[in-house]
Design a protein around this motif. Structure first.
Motif: not given
Lengths: 317, 280
Positions: A3, A5, A7, A193, A211, A215
């Motif tokens: 996990n 992400n 932030t 990912r 990351l 996207d």
């Protein structure tokens, strides 16, 4: 999959370093810290304030600091030696080679201000060859953590590991991508990912950009596999080979010269069963003065450039 | 004043070290006899009298350490270690040979009794500073000996280390400078001057003692006189390169060259003759 992400929380890895050092020092009396007149910048001064007996400022004499670290380690100490990456590796190379790596002593070189994001100080201070230098040394472990959370895991992990380690972190604040501790393990790459169109393997704070690239690519229907490679040596060969086989296209990304760093380590790992590769890094030139973000953009160390290169590769291969 | 028997015994040990230097370098076909012979007397005094160490426990935490910063004098160190019992003397015949542990320059991972890997000049004093700091941190009373070459002090890192040793008041460091006056390319004062050598070390905050590095009694007296006065000490040992072998003494040609078969025989016969006279 781990996990991770992007932030909005930013935290400096140097702050994480000093907090982790203090925690380590309170648990282990053998931990000794050295610095070379940059302890306010590397943040080791905080350790020195809490444990004045176990902190030595060696002044502006980096090669000597490395030799002193070796001597302390030869007497059973776990030594952390810190200064800017350019001095820690370039200026001190022979001391590290002869007195730390060859006798395999327990010295942890934690270098700050690595890479081009040093900014205004310019090329003289923007160390872009440190991974190459340290990676070439037998017995040396080379690590570039992605964020402050990971840095807090790296410090106890290298203290636990017997032998020389080189850890490089930058000057700038970096986004937190790991919200929980415990994922870091020396020599282990992390899949952040999953995807099968292209693999982006990044190290250090470039992983946060990777990351973002995921996207960007996703919006265009491209599924990228994002791998964080905190340990450049020993490289996670198995994982590199696995994602090469799965995606057939690899992009590596590092805030370092394209010579001798992550890109080389990954290409060596997959050389027996190669797939097309592109290496994003500083392209065999010195840096220059500027704002960190401006420099990262100018030298292509961004999510946008990763996405662009990924699309080119998908078109071509 | 020291016991006459002790002096004689150390002279004998120094001769044995010299013989093994010649033997091992001759058999290896390469190596550095000149600077190994010049420190043989100091080495004998250290390992057979002055240093607190235990060949049966090479890693004993309380031992005195020795850093041979001029690592090319490895043949003299190996001979002292073997004669002291760290490993069989027969191993000295395998110096520099593939598959054997006696590397051309000291390797702490392979050779019992070697406290630090050295070879590239200029590093040893920094390491000694670290060992001395560790001793102070742990409240141990061991001392750290470090042997420097006189050409070696042309390296800048030596002075970084010298500065840090006095800054941290490391009176548990005793450096010995092998002042044989010659480096590979010629006399030190012609190649890159190191004089006024005593003054330079004094200026860096060290206690400086100058001695004849081949006078066993003077070496022992000097070690005896060193005080723990918050200052590191350097002994400038005036020596002769190649000492003990007539055709090697004071010459440049045997810095890094082994003797030929004829030279080997002559050197051994000279040293054996000296041994007979000593025992006579």
């Amino acid at each position: 999959m781990v996990n991770a992400n992007i932030t909005n929380k930013m935290r400096n890895l140097r702050d994480a370093y000093s907090s982790a050092l203090i925690e380590l020092g309170s648990k282990n009396e053998d931990v000794v810290v050295l610095d070379a007149d940059l302890s306010l910048s590397t943040k080791t001064k905080r350790f020195g304030t809490v444990f004045p007996d176990r902190f030595f400022d060696m002044g502006i004499a980096e090669a000597n600091m490395m030799g002193v670290a070796a001597g302390l380690a030869a007497c059973g100490k776990i030594v952390f030696a810190s200064t800017f990456a350019v001095f820690a590796t370039g200026r001190s190379y022979d001391a590290i080679r002869q007195s730390i790596a060859y006798p395999e002593l327990n010295v942890k070189i934690v270098a700050t201000h690595a890479g081009i994001s040093v900014g205004g100080d310019g090329a003289s201070h923007q160390m872009l060859e440190d991974i190459a230098l340290m990676r070439a040394l037998p017995n040396m472990t080379v690590i570039a953590p992605a964020d402050a959370t990971e840095m807090e895991d790296v410090v106890p992990a290298i203290a636990e590991h017997s032998g020389p380690c080189y850890v490089r972190i930058g000057r700038a604040d970096a986004p937190i991508i790991f919200e929980t501790h415990g994922e870091f393990k020396i020599g282990r790459g992390l899949v952040l990912r999953d995807g099968s169109d292209v693999a982006i393997i990044a190290t250090g704070t470039m992983t946060a950009e990777a990351l973002k690239a995921y996207d960007l690519l996703k919006k265009e229907g491209i599924e990228a596999c994002i791998v964080h490679m905190p340990t450049i040596k020993p490289i996670d060969k198995k994982l590199a080979r696995k994602v090469a086989g799965k995606t057939g296209r690899i992009i590596t990304c590092e805030e370092h010269t394209i010579i001798g760093g992550l890109g080389d380590a990954v290409s060596m790992a997959i050389a027996e069963k190669p797939v097309p590769m592109r290496r994003i890094g500083v392209n065999d030139v010195f840096g220059e003065s500027g704002e960190a973000r401006q420099l990262m953009e100018k030298y292509g160390l961004t999510a946008e450039n990763m996405a662009k290169v990924a699309k080119e590769m998908i078109k071509k291969y | 004043m020291h016991d006459k028997a002790l002096i004689k015994d150390l002279k004998r040990k120094a001769l044995e070290i010299r013989k093994w230097v010649i033997e091992s370098v001759y058999r290896a076909g390469s190596g550095h006899p000149g600077g190994s012979l010049s420190i043989a007397d100091v080495m004998a005094c250290l390992y057979f009298h002055e240093m607190r160490h235990n060949p049966k426990d090479p890693k004993w935490p309380d031992r005195d350490r020795l850093v041979l910063s001029k690592g090319h004098a490895a043949p003299a160190l190996y001979a002292a270690l073997a004669l002291a019992g760290y490993f069989p003397v027969e191993e000295l015949k395998n110096l520099r040979k593939i598959g054997h542990f006696l590397q051309g320059h000291p390797c702490m991972k392979k050779v019992p009794g070697v406290d630090m890997s050295t070879g590239s000049l200029g590093h040893g004093l920094s390491v000694a500073v670290g060992m001395a700091l560790a001793g102070k941190l742990d409240g141990k009373d061991y001392r750290v000996f470090v042997i420097l070459g006189d050409g070696e002090v042309q390296e800048g890192q030596i002075w970084e280390a010298a500065n840090s040793a006095s800054h941290y008041k490391l009176d548990n460091i005793i450096a010995i400078l092998d002042r044989n006056g010659l480096q590979i390319d010629g006399p030190t004062e012609e190649i890159m001057h190191v004089e006024p050598i005593a003054w330079r070390w004094q200026a860096f905050g060290w206690d400086v003692i100058e001695i004849d590095g081949h006078d066993i009694e003077e070496i022992l007296d000097t070690f005896h006189e060193i005080k723990m006065n918050e200052k590191p000490t350097i002994i400038i040992a005036n020596t002769i390169k190649g000492k003990g072998v007539s055709f090697m003494e004071g010459t440049l040609s045997f810095h890094g060259k082994p003797p030929s078969e004829e030279q080997y025989k002559k050197a051994m016969s000279e040293l054996e003759q000296e041994e007979r006279e000593l025992n006579g």
